[in-house]
Design a protein around this motif. Sequence first.
Motif, short mmCIF file in Angstrom:
data_model
loop_
_atom_site.label_atom_id
_atom_site.label_comp_id
_atom_site.label_asym_id
_atom_site.label_seq_id
_atom_site.Cartn_x
_atom_site.Cartn_y
_atom_site.Cartn_z
N ALA A 88 0.82 -1.21 0.00
CA ALA A 88 0.00 0.00 0.00
C ALA A 88 0.85 1.26 0.00
O ALA A 88 0.31 2.37 -0.07
N GLY A 89 2.17 1.11 0.07
CA GLY A 89 3.05 2.27 0.11
C GLY A 89 2.98 3.01 1.44
O GLY A 89 3.26 4.21 1.51
N LEU A 90 2.64 2.28 2.52
CA LEU A 90 2.42 2.92 3.82
C LEU A 90 3.35 2.39 4.90
O LEU A 90 3.14 2.67 6.08
N ALA A 91 4.36 1.64 4.51
CA ALA A 91 5.26 1.06 5.51
C ALA A 91 5.96 2.14 6.33
O ALA A 91 6.30 1.91 7.50
N HIS A 92 6.15 3.32 5.75
CA HIS A 92 6.82 4.40 6.48
C HIS A 92 5.91 5.05 7.51
O HIS A 92 6.38 5.79 8.39
N ARG A 93 4.60 4.77 7.45
CA ARG A 93 3.65 5.38 8.38
C ARG A 93 3.04 4.39 9.36
O ARG A 93 2.36 4.80 10.31
N ILE A 94 3.24 3.10 9.12
CA ILE A 94 2.65 2.07 9.97
C ILE A 94 3.75 1.22 10.57
O ILE A 94 4.48 0.54 9.85
N ARG A 95 3.88 1.26 11.88
CA ARG A 95 4.89 0.46 12.58
C ARG A 95 4.22 -0.73 13.24
O ARG A 95 3.16 -0.60 13.86
N LEU A 96 4.83 -1.89 13.12
CA LEU A 96 4.28 -3.13 13.64
C LEU A 96 5.21 -3.74 14.68
O LEU A 96 6.43 -3.61 14.58
N ALA A 97 4.61 -4.41 15.66
CA ALA A 97 5.42 -5.07 16.68
C ALA A 97 4.66 -6.26 17.24
O ALA A 97 3.42 -6.27 17.27
N ARG A 98 5.41 -7.25 17.69
CA ARG A 98 4.80 -8.43 18.32
C ARG A 98 4.68 -8.19 19.81
O ARG A 98 5.61 -7.69 20.46
N GLY A 99 3.51 -8.52 20.37
CA GLY A 99 3.33 -8.35 21.80
C GLY A 99 2.04 -8.99 22.27
O GLY A 99 1.15 -9.31 21.48
N ASP A 100 1.97 -9.19 23.58
CA ASP A 100 0.80 -9.78 24.24
C ASP A 100 -0.17 -8.66 24.58
O ASP A 100 0.18 -7.71 25.30
N ALA A 101 -1.40 -8.77 24.09
CA ALA A 101 -2.39 -7.70 24.29
C ALA A 101 -2.74 -7.48 25.76
O ALA A 101 -3.24 -6.42 26.12
N THR A 102 -2.48 -8.46 26.62
CA THR A 102 -2.83 -8.32 28.04
C THR A 102 -1.75 -7.60 28.83
O THR A 102 -2.02 -7.16 29.96
N ALA A 103 -0.55 -7.46 28.27
CA ALA A 103 0.54 -6.80 28.99
C ALA A 103 1.64 -6.44 27.99
O ALA A 103 2.37 -7.31 27.54
N PHE A 104 1.73 -5.17 27.65
CA PHE A 104 2.77 -4.74 26.71
C PHE A 104 3.24 -3.33 27.06
O PHE A 104 2.53 -2.58 27.73
N ASP A 105 4.44 -3.01 26.63
CA ASP A 105 5.04 -1.70 26.90
C ASP A 105 5.17 -0.94 25.58
O ASP A 105 6.12 -1.16 24.82
N PRO A 106 4.22 -0.06 25.26
CA PRO A 106 4.26 0.61 23.97
C PRO A 106 5.46 1.55 23.81
O PRO A 106 5.92 1.77 22.70
N ALA A 107 5.96 2.07 24.92
CA ALA A 107 7.13 2.94 24.83
C ALA A 107 8.34 2.15 24.34
O ALA A 107 9.13 2.64 23.52
N ALA A 108 8.48 0.92 24.82
CA ALA A 108 9.59 0.07 24.38
C ALA A 108 9.39 -0.42 22.96
O ALA A 108 10.34 -0.51 22.18
N LEU A 109 8.15 -0.72 22.60
CA LEU A 109 7.87 -1.28 21.28
C LEU A 109 7.84 -0.22 20.18
O LEU A 109 8.31 -0.45 19.07
N GLU A 136 -5.78 -3.13 29.95
CA GLU A 136 -4.46 -2.75 29.45
C GLU A 136 -4.57 -1.65 28.42
O GLU A 136 -3.81 -0.67 28.44
N ALA A 137 -5.51 -1.78 27.49
CA ALA A 137 -5.67 -0.76 26.45
C ALA A 137 -6.03 0.59 27.04
O ALA A 137 -5.47 1.62 26.66
N ALA A 138 -6.98 0.61 27.98
CA ALA A 138 -7.39 1.87 28.58
C ALA A 138 -6.23 2.57 29.29
O ALA A 138 -6.18 3.80 29.33
N GLY A 139 -5.31 1.79 29.80
CA GLY A 139 -4.15 2.37 30.48
C GLY A 139 -3.16 3.05 29.55
O GLY A 139 -2.27 3.76 30.03
N HIS A 140 -3.32 2.86 28.24
CA HIS A 140 -2.40 3.47 27.28
C HIS A 140 -3.07 4.56 26.44
O HIS A 140 -2.56 4.95 25.39
N LEU A 141 -4.20 5.07 26.93
CA LEU A 141 -4.88 6.15 26.23
C LEU A 141 -4.33 7.51 26.65
O LEU A 141 -4.05 7.73 27.84
N ALA A 142 -4.22 8.41 25.69
CA ALA A 142 -3.89 9.79 26.00
C ALA A 142 -5.05 10.41 26.79
O ALA A 142 -6.17 9.87 26.78
#
Length: 218
Positions: A88-109, A136-142
């Motif tokens: 789609a020509g969007l690799a520069h705008r979409i970053r992907l990472a492997r992680g467990d949805a129940t416990a993850f560190d978005p700052a590290a990823l 977990e998701a609610a804890g990472h909201l702005a």
Amino acid sequence: MSEAARLMDRMYRYQRHIYDASRKFYLLGRDGMVADLRLPAGGSVLEIGCGTGRNLVRIARTYPDARCFGLDVSTEMLATAGRATARAGLAHRIRLARGDATAFDPAALFGEAVFDRIVISYALSMIPPWRAVLAEAAGHLAPDGSLHIVDFGDQVGLPRPARWLLNRWLAGFHVTPRQGLADALADVARLSRRRARVAQRFGGYAVHGVIERDPGPI
């Protein structure tokens, strides 16, 4: 690798190649959820359980200045998502990472601690500890961020035979509609000092839930 990750990799090792072509007929409400995001200019979006990257590509195209991130436990799905974003020509705008949805560190990823929007599309029904994912998701909201959910609904408007067939078929894919989703969203919203709104769609086939900042009394 966790047992959940191994299960997802086994399930999607081959299905991922036809996933988007087949799921478009029954994963209803995804595009409506994307349209409802109302992302602020330059805002950030995280999709938990991003799968093939289909939703992230649509989000990136709908909101051209958005910063997009995708998390998934399956390396097989992430490989497909990486190819989809590149095509789609969007690799520069979409970053992907492997992680467990129940416990993850978005700052590290991702180098991002919080997000303006977090999206979970037809993933809670495949994750046994789904309530932990919501928390977990609610804890990472702005501070002004919102969490958007679309998944299989309560089915109350569907004929009983249709409900039976649907749930029997979904069980073959390890999918379980979350009947307590509305109450769980309300609980998470209350704990995070936000509000929840939930709407059943297509006779209860799908549910769209949102946790967002409570504007207070008008």
